[in-house]
Scaffold this motif. Structure first.
Motif, PDB file in Angstrom:
ATOM      1  N   PHE A 176     -50.936  91.626  72.601  1.00 36.27           N
ATOM      2  CA  PHE A 176     -51.018  91.373  71.167  1.00 36.27           C
ATOM      3  C   PHE A 176     -52.276  91.648  70.845  1.00 36.27           C
ATOM      4  O   PHE A 176     -52.755  92.351  69.824  1.00 36.27           O
ATOM      5  CB  PHE A 176     -50.372  89.835  70.786  1.00 36.27           C
ATOM      6  N   LEU A 177     -53.356  91.126  71.595  1.00 35.37           N
ATOM      7  CA  LEU A 177     -54.858  91.265  70.969  1.00 35.37           C
ATOM      8  C   LEU A 177     -55.221  92.407  71.370  1.00 35.37           C
ATOM      9  O   LEU A 177     -56.041  93.144  70.459  1.00 35.37           O
ATOM     10  CB  LEU A 177     -55.503  90.235  71.958  1.00 35.37           C
ATOM     11  N   ARG A 178     -54.563  93.075  72.290  1.00 32.48           N
ATOM     12  CA  ARG A 178     -55.226  94.778  72.464  1.00 32.48           C
ATOM     13  C   ARG A 178     -54.663  95.528  71.360  1.00 32.48           C
ATOM     14  O   ARG A 178     -55.231  96.461  70.960  1.00 32.48           O
ATOM     15  CB  ARG A 178     -54.544  95.297  73.718  1.00 32.48           C
ATOM     16  N   SER A 179     -53.516  95.228  70.771  1.00 29.81           N
ATOM     17  CA  SER A 179     -53.048  95.770  69.521  1.00 29.81           C
ATOM     18  C   SER A 179     -53.961  95.883  68.443  1.00 29.81           C
ATOM     19  O   SER A 179     -53.919  96.759  67.565  1.00 29.81           O
ATOM     20  CB  SER A 179     -51.448  95.623  69.428  1.00 29.81           C
ATOM     21  N   TYR A 188     -53.762  98.785  65.866  1.00 37.85           N
ATOM     22  CA  TYR A 188     -52.265  98.819  65.188  1.00 37.85           C
ATOM     23  C   TYR A 188     -51.846  97.561  64.487  1.00 37.85           C
ATOM     24  O   TYR A 188     -50.855  97.692  63.963  1.00 37.85           O
ATOM     25  CB  TYR A 188     -51.470  98.853  66.600  1.00 37.85           C
ATOM     26  N   ARG A 189     -52.641  96.609  64.220  1.00 40.10           N
ATOM     27  CA  ARG A 189     -52.387  95.497  63.351  1.00 40.10           C
ATOM     28  C   ARG A 189     -53.705  94.760  62.975  1.00 40.10           C
ATOM     29  O   ARG A 189     -54.593  95.030  63.749  1.00 40.10           O
ATOM     30  CB  ARG A 189     -51.730  94.635  64.354  1.00 40.10           C
ATOM     31  N   ALA A 199     -60.014  87.521  72.370  1.00 38.50           N
ATOM     32  CA  ALA A 199     -59.838  87.076  71.001  1.00 38.50           C
ATOM     33  C   ALA A 199     -61.252  87.223  70.489  1.00 38.50           C
ATOM     34  O   ALA A 199     -61.444  87.627  69.212  1.00 38.50           O
ATOM     35  CB  ALA A 199     -59.414  85.816  70.985  1.00 38.50           C
ATOM     36  N   LEU A 200     -62.431  86.716  71.179  1.00 33.98           N
ATOM     37  CA  LEU A 200     -63.665  87.112  70.616  1.00 33.98           C
ATOM     38  C   LEU A 200     -64.147  88.221  70.420  1.00 33.98           C
ATOM     39  O   LEU A 200     -64.834  88.686  69.490  1.00 33.98           O
ATOM     40  CB  LEU A 200     -64.842  86.331  71.754  1.00 33.98           C
ATOM     41  N   GLY A 201     -63.390  89.377  71.078  1.00 32.30           N
ATOM     42  CA  GLY A 201     -63.669  90.679  70.323  1.00 32.30           C
ATOM     43  C   GLY A 201     -63.307  90.956  69.004  1.00 32.30           C
ATOM     44  O   GLY A 201     -63.495  92.059  68.601  1.00 32.30           O
ATOM     45  N   VAL A 202     -62.315  90.393  68.706  1.00 33.38           N
ATOM     46  CA  VAL A 202     -61.768  90.495  67.338  1.00 33.38           C
ATOM     47  C   VAL A 202     -62.364  89.385  66.365  1.00 33.38           C
ATOM     48  O   VAL A 202     -62.558  89.861  65.002  1.00 33.38           O
ATOM     49  CB  VAL A 202     -60.003  89.890  67.361  1.00 33.38           C
ATOM     50  N   ASP A 203     -62.665  88.183  66.794  1.00 33.80           N
ATOM     51  CA  ASP A 203     -63.340  87.293  65.872  1.00 33.80           C
ATOM     52  C   ASP A 203     -64.458  86.595  66.531  1.00 33.80           C
ATOM     53  O   ASP A 203     -64.179  85.902  67.482  1.00 33.80           O
ATOM     54  CB  ASP A 203     -62.319  86.424  65.248  1.00 33.80           C
ATOM     55  N   SER A 204     -65.729  86.499  66.314  1.00 27.91           N
ATOM     56  CA  SER A 204     -66.678  86.381  67.036  1.00 27.91           C
ATOM     57  C   SER A 204     -67.170  84.663  67.042  1.00 27.91           C
ATOM     58  O   SER A 204     -67.684  84.119  67.545  1.00 27.91           O
ATOM     59  CB  SER A 204     -68.009  87.057  67.030  1.00 27.91           C
ATOM     60  N   ASP A 205     -66.294  84.026  66.061  1.00 31.32           N
ATOM     61  CA  ASP A 205     -66.548  82.671  65.929  1.00 31.32           C
ATOM     62  C   ASP A 205     -65.615  82.006  66.630  1.00 31.32           C
ATOM     63  O   ASP A 205     -64.277  81.918  66.934  1.00 31.32           O
ATOM     64  CB  ASP A 205     -65.845  82.437  64.449  1.00 31.32           C
ATOM     65  N   GLU A 239     -45.238  88.155  65.518  1.00 32.74           N
ATOM     66  CA  GLU A 239     -44.638  89.234  66.380  1.00 32.74           C
ATOM     67  C   GLU A 239     -44.463  88.532  67.911  1.00 32.74           C
ATOM     68  O   GLU A 239     -43.755  89.290  68.823  1.00 32.74           O
ATOM     69  CB  GLU A 239     -45.781  90.211  66.517  1.00 32.74           C
ATOM     70  N   LEU A 240     -44.741  87.378  68.113  1.00 35.40           N
ATOM     71  CA  LEU A 240     -44.552  86.708  69.364  1.00 35.40           C
ATOM     72  C   LEU A 240     -43.518  85.320  69.208  1.00 35.40           C
ATOM     73  O   LEU A 240     -43.890  84.326  69.818  1.00 35.40           O
ATOM     74  CB  LEU A 240     -45.913  86.308  70.227  1.00 35.40           C
ATOM     75  N   ASP A 241     -42.683  85.682  68.497  1.00 36.92           N
ATOM     76  CA  ASP A 241     -41.430  84.750  68.405  1.00 36.92           C
ATOM     77  C   ASP A 241     -42.192  83.552  67.700  1.00 36.92           C
ATOM     78  O   ASP A 241     -41.339  82.337  67.997  1.00 36.92           O
ATOM     79  CB  ASP A 241     -40.585  84.471  69.953  1.00 36.92           C
TER      80      ASP A 241
END
Length: 111
Positions: A101-104, A109-110, A59-65, A80-82
């Motif tokens: 999910f994080l990989r996508s 992809y998202r 997740a830190l690869g998506v948002d560094s905070d 996406e995960l119910d």
């Protein structure tokens, strides 16, 4: 050097102040495992803890905070995960779904 001389030399080196500075972990007592960790971010269960840290690192690869990532992990319902949070999914043994999910997201992809 014979074994007795080696052991004697090591004991002498450990008593020297320079040794303590160079190798602090070898001369200081270890913390007791019964002392609770002051870090309240880590769950107590080892498998869950490992999954938690894997997910946080991704997740830190998506948002560094870090604060936002921890908040997301605990509170954000993932459609996406119910509609479950990452924390709920990890506790259910479904950490791989969160990783996917994080990989996508990281692959674009998202959003």
């Amino acid at each position: 050097m014979p074994r007795d001389e080696t052991a004697s030399a090591l004991r002498a080196a450990q008593r020297s102040p320079a040794f303590a500075e160079d190798y602090p972990m070898t001369t200081r007592p270890c913390a007791s495992s019964s002392v609770p960790s002051p870090n309240t971010d880590r769950p107590d269960d080892p498998p869950i803890e490992a999954d938690f840290w894997r997910i946080v690192q991704m997740a830190l690869g998506v948002d560094s905070d870090r604060a936002r990532v921890r908040e997301w992990y605990r509170t954000e319902n993932i459609r996406e995960l119910d509609g479950k949070t990452a924390q709920e999914l990890v506790q259910m043994g479904e950490a791989d779904r969160v990783i996917g999910f994080l990989r996508s997201i990281r692959r674009g992809y998202r959003d």
